[in-house]
Design a protein around this motif. Structure first.
Motif, PDB file in Angstrom:
ATOM      1  N   LEU A 104       0.832  -1.203   0.000  1.00  0.00           N
ATOM      2  CA  LEU A 104       0.000   0.000   0.000  1.00  0.00           C
ATOM      3  C   LEU A 104       0.869   1.257   0.000  1.00  0.00           C
ATOM      4  N   ARG A 105       1.918   1.261   0.816  1.00  0.00           N
ATOM      5  CA  ARG A 105       2.789   2.442   0.871  1.00  0.00           C
ATOM      6  C   ARG A 105       3.454   2.703  -0.480  1.00  0.00           C
ATOM      7  N   ASP A 106       3.912   1.636  -1.124  1.00  0.00           N
ATOM      8  CA  ASP A 106       4.549   1.793  -2.437  1.00  0.00           C
ATOM      9  C   ASP A 106       3.552   2.341  -3.461  1.00  0.00           C
ATOM     10  N   LEU A 107       2.323   1.857  -3.408  1.00  0.00           N
ATOM     11  CA  LEU A 107       1.303   2.310  -4.360  1.00  0.00           C
ATOM     12  C   LEU A 107       0.981   3.789  -4.132  1.00  0.00           C
ATOM     13  N   VAL A 108       0.876   4.205  -2.876  1.00  0.00           N
ATOM     14  CA  VAL A 108       0.615   5.618  -2.568  1.00  0.00           C
ATOM     15  C   VAL A 108       1.801   6.486  -2.995  1.00  0.00           C
ATOM     16  N   ALA A 109       3.002   6.010  -2.741  1.00  0.00           N
ATOM     17  CA  ALA A 109       4.194   6.771  -3.136  1.00  0.00           C
ATOM     18  C   ALA A 109       4.255   6.961  -4.646  1.00  0.00           C
ATOM     19  N   HIS A 110       3.769   5.970  -5.376  1.00  0.00           N
ATOM     20  CA  HIS A 110       3.833   6.006  -6.841  1.00  0.00           C
ATOM     21  C   HIS A 110       2.712   6.841  -7.444  1.00  0.00           C
ATOM     22  N   THR A 111       1.540   6.852  -6.784  1.00  0.00           N
ATOM     23  CA  THR A 111       0.369   7.504  -7.379  1.00  0.00           C
ATOM     24  C   THR A 111      -0.067   8.779  -6.666  1.00  0.00           C
ATOM     25  N   SER A 112       0.362   8.966  -5.418  1.00  0.00           N
ATOM     26  CA  SER A 112      -0.057  10.079  -4.568  1.00  0.00           C
ATOM     27  C   SER A 112      -1.549  10.048  -4.261  1.00  0.00           C
ATOM     28  N   GLU A 113      -2.163   8.859  -4.371  1.00  0.00           N
ATOM     29  CA  GLU A 113      -3.564   8.692  -4.007  1.00  0.00           C
ATOM     30  C   GLU A 113      -3.674   7.721  -2.836  1.00  0.00           C
ATOM     31  N   SER A 114      -4.868   7.604  -2.254  1.00  0.00           N
ATOM     32  CA  SER A 114      -5.080   6.759  -1.084  1.00  0.00           C
ATOM     33  C   SER A 114      -5.243   5.294  -1.490  1.00  0.00           C
ATOM     34  N   ALA A 115      -4.620   4.406  -0.745  1.00  0.00           N
ATOM     35  CA  ALA A 115      -4.705   2.976  -1.028  1.00  0.00           C
ATOM     36  C   ALA A 115      -5.229   2.247   0.198  1.00  0.00           C
ATOM     37  N   ALA A 116      -6.045   1.221  -0.048  1.00  0.00           N
ATOM     38  CA  ALA A 116      -6.634   0.462   1.052  1.00  0.00           C
ATOM     39  C   ALA A 116      -6.753  -1.000   0.671  1.00  0.00           C
ATOM     40  N   PHE A 117      -6.894  -1.835   1.688  1.00  0.00           N
ATOM     41  CA  PHE A 117      -7.118  -3.270   1.491  1.00  0.00           C
ATOM     42  C   PHE A 117      -8.430  -3.620   2.173  1.00  0.00           C
ATOM     43  N   HIS A 118      -9.388  -4.116   1.377  1.00  0.00           N
ATOM     44  CA  HIS A 118     -10.722  -4.433   1.880  1.00  0.00           C
ATOM     45  C   HIS A 118     -10.955  -5.936   1.908  1.00  0.00           C
ATOM     46  N   VAL A 119     -11.652  -6.389   2.927  1.00  0.00           N
ATOM     47  CA  VAL A 119     -12.070  -7.792   3.009  1.00  0.00           C
ATOM     48  C   VAL A 119     -13.577  -7.822   3.220  1.00  0.00           C
ATOM     49  N   ARG A 120     -14.168  -8.938   2.831  1.00  0.00           N
ATOM     50  CA  ARG A 120     -15.617  -9.073   2.994  1.00  0.00           C
ATOM     51  C   ARG A 120     -15.951  -9.408   4.440  1.00  0.00           C
ATOM     52  N   GLN A 121     -16.992  -8.766   4.940  1.00  0.00           N
ATOM     53  CA  GLN A 121     -17.508  -9.073   6.270  1.00  0.00           C
ATOM     54  C   GLN A 121     -19.032  -9.081   6.165  1.00  0.00           C
ATOM     55  N   GLY A 122     -19.575 -10.285   5.967  1.00  0.00           N
ATOM     56  CA  GLY A 122     -21.014 -10.416   5.758  1.00  0.00           C
ATOM     57  C   GLY A 122     -21.435  -9.719   4.486  1.00  0.00           C
ATOM     58  N   GLU A 123     -22.392  -8.808   4.612  1.00  0.00           N
ATOM     59  CA  GLU A 123     -22.865  -8.055   3.458  1.00  0.00           C
ATOM     60  C   GLU A 123     -22.186  -6.693   3.353  1.00  0.00           C
ATOM     61  N   HIS A 124     -21.057  -6.557   4.011  1.00  0.00           N
ATOM     62  CA  HIS A 124     -20.283  -5.318   3.955  1.00  0.00           C
ATOM     63  C   HIS A 124     -18.846  -5.632   3.579  1.00  0.00           C
ATOM     64  N   ARG A 125     -18.094  -4.573   3.335  1.00  0.00           N
ATOM     65  CA  ARG A 125     -16.649  -4.720   3.184  1.00  0.00           C
ATOM     66  C   ARG A 125     -15.988  -3.894   4.276  1.00  0.00           C
ATOM     67  N   LEU A 126     -14.953  -4.451   4.827  1.00  0.00           N
ATOM     68  CA  LEU A 126     -14.227  -3.825   5.923  1.00  0.00           C
ATOM     69  C   LEU A 126     -12.921  -3.257   5.405  1.00  0.00           C
ATOM     70  N   CYS A 127     -12.631  -2.013   5.742  1.00  0.00           N
ATOM     71  CA  CYS A 127     -11.325  -1.430   5.443  1.00  0.00           C
ATOM     72  C   CYS A 127     -10.350  -1.951   6.495  1.00  0.00           C
ATOM     73  N   LEU A 128      -9.534  -2.908   6.092  1.00  0.00           N
ATOM     74  CA  LEU A 128      -8.648  -3.569   7.039  1.00  0.00           C
ATOM     75  C   LEU A 128      -7.333  -2.810   7.211  1.00  0.00           C
ATOM     76  N   TYR A 129      -6.799  -2.307   6.098  1.00  0.00           N
ATOM     77  CA  TYR A 129      -5.565  -1.519   6.134  1.00  0.00           C
ATOM     78  C   TYR A 129      -5.709  -0.351   5.165  1.00  0.00           C
ATOM     79  N   ARG A 130      -5.032   0.723   5.464  1.00  0.00           N
ATOM     80  CA  ARG A 130      -5.151   1.912   4.604  1.00  0.00           C
ATOM     81  C   ARG A 130      -3.927   2.807   4.774  1.00  0.00           C
ATOM     82  N   VAL A 131      -3.536   3.445   3.663  1.00  0.00           N
ATOM     83  CA  VAL A 131      -2.512   4.493   3.666  1.00  0.00           C
ATOM     84  C   VAL A 131      -3.109   5.695   2.954  1.00  0.00           C
ATOM     85  N   ASP A 132      -3.138   6.845   3.625  1.00  0.00           N
ATOM     86  CA  ASP A 132      -3.769   8.049   3.074  1.00  0.00           C
ATOM     87  C   ASP A 132      -2.904   8.719   2.017  1.00  0.00           C
ATOM     88  N   SER A 133      -3.577   9.353   1.079  1.00  0.00           N
ATOM     89  CA  SER A 133      -2.906  10.201   0.101  1.00  0.00           C
ATOM     90  C   SER A 133      -2.258  11.387   0.812  1.00  0.00           C
TER      91      SER A 133
END
Length: 243
Positions: A104-133
């Motif tokens: 995620l950090r490498d992707l943000v460094a390369h794009t200057s946008e926010s990157a996150a990793f989502h997993v499914r939790q029932g009928e929702h998705r959970l933001c498990l990890y994130r790096v802000d732009s």
């Protein structure tokens, strides 16, 4: 007397800079088991690794001695018990965060946008990890936030690889990426790609978000590359794209 043709082995093509050739070749043999499971004959291993049988036989002797490879009664070779022991140690010490966050950090460094990793939790998705732009104008999702599966690029990817049918999901499975504008929030765009584990099971969705006016053509290939990198670091492989 004609000279024997010199083969360029798979290990030679992917040799570690400054590494040991014999180790590269042994790892290449183990990689063949990772790809299709085996068991293999000596001839099959030699052919696929593009090594002489005599070389493969010496490598197998060392691998068998260490328990990484086992010679079966029919003469074929399979993975040995040391592989299970190594996996148990790996699983006990494994931290998903330590693998996901650098990507995620490498992707943000390369794009200057926010990157996150989502997993499914029932009928929702959970933001498990994130790096802000680093840019002041961005979305403000936080780690631990729950969002609907049916909105946003990350949710759409999770649904696509859960087998949901429809034109949008067919396209995601075909292209292995979702690029959407205004799907969750009118002012935002998202780009997301799936991440898989060693069993080929969907682990989550790697997602890049930005104001829709900052969505660029380069974002999709960048996200797909990052998802492939993360999949590889989890010991997984991307499934073939659905045509």
């Amino acid at each position: 007397m004609p000279r024997r043709a010199v083969m360029t082995s798979v290990a030679d093509e992917h040799a570690a800079p400054g590494g040991a050739a014999s180790v590269d070749r042994a790892v290449t043999l183990l990689g063949l088991f990772a790809q299709s499971g085996g068991p293999f004959t000596l001839s099959s291993l030699a052919e696929q690794a593009r090594l002489y049988k005599s070389t493969v036989l010496r490598l197998l002797a060392s691998l068998e001695h260490s328990g990484l490879v086992l010679k079966q009664a029919d003469g074929r070779y399979a993975l040995g018990p040391m592989v299970a022991q190594l996996y148990a140690s790996y699983a006990a010490s494994f931290s998903l965060e330590s693998v996901v966050m650098p990507v995620l950090r490498d992707l943000v460094a390369h794009t200057s946008e926010s990157a996150a990793f989502h997993v499914r939790q029932g009928e929702h998705r959970l933001c498990l990890y994130r790096v802000d732009s680093p840019q002041p104008v961005r979305d403000h999702v936080r780690v631990g936030d729950l969002m609907p599966l049916t909105q946003g690029a990350g949710g759409r990817v999770l649904l696509a690889y859960a087998g949901v049918q429809g034109e949008l999901y067919d396209r995601i499975r075909r292209e292995q990426v979702a690029v959407l504008c205004g799907d969750r929030v009118p002012e935002l765009a998202g780009v997301s790609s799936p991440v898989f584990d060693a069993a080929g099971t969907l682990v989550g969705a790697l997602t890049l978000t930005m104001p829709k006016e900052r969505l660029a053509d380069a974002h999709a290939p960048n996200v797909v590359r990052a998802a492939h990198t993360l999949t590889a670091r989890l010991g997984g492989r991307f499934p073939p794209a659905v045509t």
